[in-house]
Design a protein around this motif. Structure first.
Motif, mmCIF file in Angstrom:
data_model
loop_
_atom_site.group_PDB
_atom_site.id
_atom_site.type_symbol
_atom_site.label_atom_id
_atom_site.label_comp_id
_atom_site.label_asym_id
_atom_site.label_seq_id
_atom_site.Cartn_x
_atom_site.Cartn_y
_atom_site.Cartn_z
ATOM 1 N N ALA A 102 82.834 -12.540 9.260
ATOM 2 C CA ALA A 102 81.679 -11.909 8.621
ATOM 3 C C ALA A 102 80.694 -12.965 8.133
ATOM 4 O O ALA A 102 81.091 -14.042 7.679
ATOM 5 N N ALA A 103 79.417 -12.645 8.212
ATOM 6 C CA ALA A 103 78.374 -13.533 7.696
ATOM 7 C C ALA A 103 77.123 -12.717 7.441
ATOM 8 O O ALA A 103 76.946 -11.627 7.990
ATOM 9 N N LYS A 104 76.246 -13.257 6.605
ATOM 10 C CA LYS A 104 74.965 -12.625 6.327
ATOM 11 C C LYS A 104 73.843 -13.603 6.643
ATOM 12 O O LYS A 104 73.898 -14.769 6.256
ATOM 13 N N SER A 105 72.831 -13.125 7.320
ATOM 14 C CA SER A 105 71.652 -13.931 7.588
ATOM 15 C C SER A 105 70.793 -14.004 6.333
ATOM 16 O O SER A 105 70.751 -13.080 5.529
ATOM 17 N N GLY A 106 70.094 -15.138 6.154
ATOM 18 C CA GLY A 106 69.269 -15.311 4.965
ATOM 19 C C GLY A 106 70.119 -15.658 3.758
ATOM 20 O O GLY A 106 71.191 -16.266 3.876
ATOM 21 N N TYR A 107 69.645 -15.254 2.583
ATOM 22 C CA TYR A 107 70.430 -15.515 1.376
ATOM 23 C C TYR A 107 71.743 -14.750 1.447
ATOM 24 O O TYR A 107 71.757 -13.537 1.643
ATOM 25 N N ALA A 108 72.851 -15.473 1.274
ATOM 26 C CA ALA A 108 74.172 -14.897 1.497
ATOM 27 C C ALA A 108 75.068 -14.917 0.273
ATOM 28 O O ALA A 108 76.161 -14.354 0.299
ATOM 29 N N SER A 109 74.632 -15.572 -0.792
ATOM 30 C CA SER A 109 75.420 -15.616 -2.027
ATOM 31 C C SER A 109 74.462 -15.632 -3.212
ATOM 32 O O SER A 109 73.252 -15.789 -3.036
ATOM 33 N N THR A 110 75.011 -15.480 -4.396
ATOM 34 C CA THR A 110 74.177 -15.477 -5.583
ATOM 35 C C THR A 110 73.933 -16.895 -6.096
ATOM 36 O O THR A 110 74.721 -17.807 -5.854
ATOM 37 N N SER A 111 72.818 -17.041 -6.822
ATOM 38 C CA SER A 111 72.580 -18.235 -7.639
ATOM 39 C C SER A 111 73.108 -17.930 -9.035
ATOM 40 O O SER A 111 72.962 -16.804 -9.529
ATOM 41 N N SER A 112 73.678 -18.922 -9.680
ATOM 42 C CA SER A 112 74.350 -18.635 -10.944
ATOM 43 C C SER A 112 73.999 -19.633 -12.038
ATOM 44 O O SER A 112 73.562 -20.753 -11.781
ATOM 45 N N SER A 113 74.216 -19.173 -13.253
ATOM 46 C CA SER A 113 74.058 -20.022 -14.431
ATOM 47 C C SER A 113 74.919 -19.450 -15.553
ATOM 48 O O SER A 113 75.068 -18.232 -15.669
ATOM 49 N N THR A 114 75.501 -20.318 -16.346
ATOM 50 C CA THR A 114 76.121 -19.884 -17.599
ATOM 51 C C THR A 114 75.145 -20.158 -18.734
ATOM 52 O O THR A 114 74.190 -20.922 -18.579
ATOM 53 N N PHE A 115 75.371 -19.509 -19.869
ATOM 54 C CA PHE A 115 74.487 -19.719 -21.018
ATOM 55 C C PHE A 115 75.277 -19.706 -22.311
ATOM 56 O O PHE A 115 76.375 -19.140 -22.407
ATOM 57 N N SER A 116 74.695 -20.358 -23.299
ATOM 58 C CA SER A 116 75.188 -20.308 -24.679
ATOM 59 C C SER A 116 73.983 -20.046 -25.578
ATOM 60 O O SER A 116 73.060 -20.864 -25.638
ATOM 61 N N TYR A 132 75.906 -23.254 -8.742
ATOM 62 C CA TYR A 132 75.421 -23.560 -7.411
ATOM 63 C C TYR A 132 74.306 -22.591 -7.018
ATOM 64 O O TYR A 132 74.353 -21.409 -7.350
ATOM 65 N N PRO A 133 73.292 -23.070 -6.305
ATOM 66 C CA PRO A 133 72.243 -22.165 -5.835
ATOM 67 C C PRO A 133 72.750 -21.254 -4.730
ATOM 68 O O PRO A 133 73.848 -21.440 -4.190
ATOM 69 N N SER A 134 71.948 -20.263 -4.394
ATOM 70 C CA SER A 134 72.312 -19.333 -3.323
ATOM 71 C C SER A 134 72.464 -20.066 -1.992
ATOM 72 O O SER A 134 71.713 -21.000 -1.685
ATOM 73 N N ILE A 135 73.418 -19.624 -1.215
ATOM 74 C CA ILE A 135 73.585 -20.130 0.145
ATOM 75 C C ILE A 135 72.585 -19.416 1.052
ATOM 76 O O ILE A 135 72.502 -18.182 1.046
ATOM 77 N N TYR A 136 71.831 -20.191 1.819
ATOM 78 C CA TYR A 136 70.892 -19.600 2.772
ATOM 79 C C TYR A 136 71.389 -19.871 4.180
ATOM 80 O O TYR A 136 71.494 -21.025 4.612
ATOM 81 N N ASN A 137 71.715 -18.799 4.899
ATOM 82 C CA ASN A 137 72.165 -18.912 6.288
ATOM 83 C C ASN A 137 70.981 -18.790 7.235
ATOM 84 O O ASN A 137 70.234 -17.798 7.185
ATOM 85 N N ASP A 138 70.817 -19.778 8.080
ATOM 86 C CA ASP A 138 69.697 -19.829 9.004
ATOM 87 C C ASP A 138 69.797 -18.700 10.032
ATOM 88 O O ASP A 138 70.819 -18.562 10.722
ATOM 89 N N PRO A 139 68.767 -17.849 10.157
ATOM 90 C CA PRO A 139 68.825 -16.708 11.086
ATOM 91 C C PRO A 139 69.089 -17.095 12.541
ATOM 92 O O PRO A 139 69.819 -16.390 13.250
ATOM 93 N N GLU A 140 68.494 -18.201 13.007
ATOM 94 C CA GLU A 140 68.725 -18.618 14.393
ATOM 95 C C GLU A 140 70.171 -19.042 14.599
ATOM 96 O O GLU A 140 70.811 -18.675 15.604
ATOM 97 N N LEU A 141 70.712 -19.798 13.635
ATOM 98 C CA LEU A 141 72.107 -20.217 13.755
ATOM 99 C C LEU A 141 73.067 -19.050 13.634
ATOM 100 O O LEU A 141 74.155 -19.067 14.229
ATOM 101 N N ILE A 142 72.697 -18.045 12.853
ATOM 102 C CA ILE A 142 73.535 -16.855 12.740
ATOM 103 C C ILE A 142 73.729 -16.213 14.108
ATOM 104 O O ILE A 142 74.825 -15.753 14.458
ATOM 105 N N GLU A 143 72.674 -16.180 14.911
ATOM 106 C CA GLU A 143 72.783 -15.596 16.243
ATOM 107 C C GLU A 143 73.735 -16.411 17.121
ATOM 108 O O GLU A 143 74.533 -15.847 17.883
ATOM 109 N N ILE A 144 73.660 -17.738 17.019
ATOM 110 C CA ILE A 144 74.583 -18.593 17.776
ATOM 111 C C ILE A 144 76.008 -18.372 17.295
ATOM 112 O O ILE A 144 76.941 -18.230 18.104
ATOM 113 N N TRP A 145 76.174 -18.326 15.974
ATOM 114 C CA TRP A 145 77.516 -18.096 15.413
ATOM 115 C C TRP A 145 78.065 -16.740 15.825
ATOM 116 O O TRP A 145 79.244 -16.612 16.177
#
Length: 411
Positions: A190-204, A312-325
């Motif tokens: 499984a994979a998602k094209s474009g942004y594939a995960s969340t960007s995160s931060s903790t806070f106090s 960690y910032p969001s993971i961005y999956n390249d749309p062209e590479l997604i097609e190859i994958w």
């Protein structure tokens, strides 16, 4: 040995060449995985793991560089002709937790366990390296094998490896990585094209008031009331700032304040986590949270102080590479077992830093098998999987590399 009846998929599909090559190396990958599983090492402490990796790559007649960003290892395989350079990446660190599985290969190190599958990722990448080394006379281009330390411990090992030059000399033009995932059925990819995960931060967030006796409310500035208002308003307003279908997690993890039932404290501290579907959306939510906190403190006559620690910032999956994958994965497991996701997963990975530098694909290898009891999530003390999926991981990675070097157009 490999049990060809374990997956229904094997009986209904034509085996690809890369699958058969990976199948030949199943026992090798299984032995490597179990060795690493029994001897897990925390981030930036993976000395034994790195030594095993380096020795394996050296046997394949590669250029091997150890001690990269501490305990990272990089192997370079050159094909018979010049061409593009593609990378395969695996994380190698374990988690600070107990391994409670009743198996012979359980962790032998108290308080340290491979409960996130990084032992499998490492074994898969070493299997892929073995296959590609045997095919180097057919390869036009170069392949880098990046074994990264400390993915599970902030600030992560990806940035130090990038700073150490792992994407240079020769310049990497694409990168593929995988992660085991018990959310998806065994043998699926499984994979998602474009942004594939969340960007995160903790806070106090510290809400500063003025303490005093509960019987004298006019003489105090109550930080508990401030905290309650901030919690209520953020949980009511922030979800409405996200488009339907976009992910947002805004969660409070702790509330600290007060020492006795008849004393209003001077301050209350809230801690928590934020996850959003893109770096830009995370920035927007952080600013809204700051505005709410500051206005609430001002309303009550108090002050607020906020510290953010970016994940960690969001993971961005390249749309062209997604097609190859996708085509590569379909060649190995069948098109019906390749999932193109339409939603962002709320987990994260510092592979995102690699993807900021070069186009990449980060995909998920399904391991869920209810009948055999492989249904524990990542980071569970009982996490395990059917090791036969190692073959699928290695075969798909190898096929993706071969197809990219033949058909990829990134320059």
């Amino acid at each position: 040995m490999w049990n060809s009846t374990s997956f229904i998929i094997i009986s209904i599909m034509k085996k690809s060449r890369t699958f058969m090559e990976a199948q030949k190396r199943f026992k090798m990958m299984q032995d490597l995985r179990r060795d690493l599983h029994m001897h897990p090492e925390l981030g930036m402490q993976e000395h034994r793991t790195a030594d095993i990796i380096a020795r394996h790559l050296e046997k394949l007649d590669m250029e091997v560089r150890g001690g990269v960003a501490g305990t990272g290892v990089v192997g370079l395989l050159k094909g018979h002709n010049n061409g593009k350079t593609v990378a395969l990446r695996a994380d190698i660190d374990a988690l600070p937790m107990e391994d409670k599985k009743p198996v012979s290969y359980a962790s032998s190190i108290p308080g340290v366990a491979h409960s996130c599958g990084h032992d499998a990722h490492t074994a898969i990448l070493l299997g892929a390296a073995d296959i590609l080394s045997s095919l180097k006379h057919e390869i036009e281009g170069s392949i880098k094998f990046i074994f990264q330390p400390s993915e599970d411990t902030l600030p992560g090992g990806a940035l130090p490896m990038i700073e150490a030059g792992v994407l240079e000399k020769p310049t990497v033009e694409a990168i593929f990585s995988l992660h085991l995932n018990s959310h998806f059925q065994e043998g699926f990819a499984a994979a998602k094209s474009g942004y594939a995960s969340t960007s995160s931060s903790t806070f106090s967030l510290t809400l500063q008031g003025r303490g005093g006796h509960v019987a004298m409310p006019r003489q105090v500035v109550d930080p508990i009331m401030m905290a309650g208002t901030v919690i209520s308003v953020t949980q009511s307003i922030l979800p409405k700032k996200i488009d339907p279908g976009d992910p947002l997690i805004f969660a409070y993890g702790s509330v600290h304040g007060g020492s006795a039932p008849n004393i209003i404290p001077d301050k209350v501290t809230l801690t928590g986590s934020i996850r959003a579907g893109s770096p830009e959306k995370l920035d927007e939510i952080i600013q809204l949270f700051k505005d709410i906190s500051e206005k609430t403190a001002d309303l009550y006559g108090g002050e607020c102080f906020i510290d953010f620690t970016r994940g960690y910032p969001s993971i961005y999956n390249d749309p062209e590479l997604i097609e190859i994958w996708k085509k590569a994965a379909s060649a190995v497991v069948g098109e019906e077992r390749v999932l193109l996701l339409n939603h962002v997963l709320t987990t994260g990975d510092d592979v995102s830093y690699f993807h900021k530098k070069v186009p990449g694909v980060y995909w998920h290898l399904g391991i869920r098998n209810e009948k055999r009891g492989y249904n524990h999530p990542l980071h569970s003390p009982n996490f395990d999987f059917n090791e036969e999926v190692l073959v699928y991981g290695a075969a798909i990675q190898v096929q993706a590399v071969i197809d990219y070097l033949k058909f990829g157009t990134h320059k």
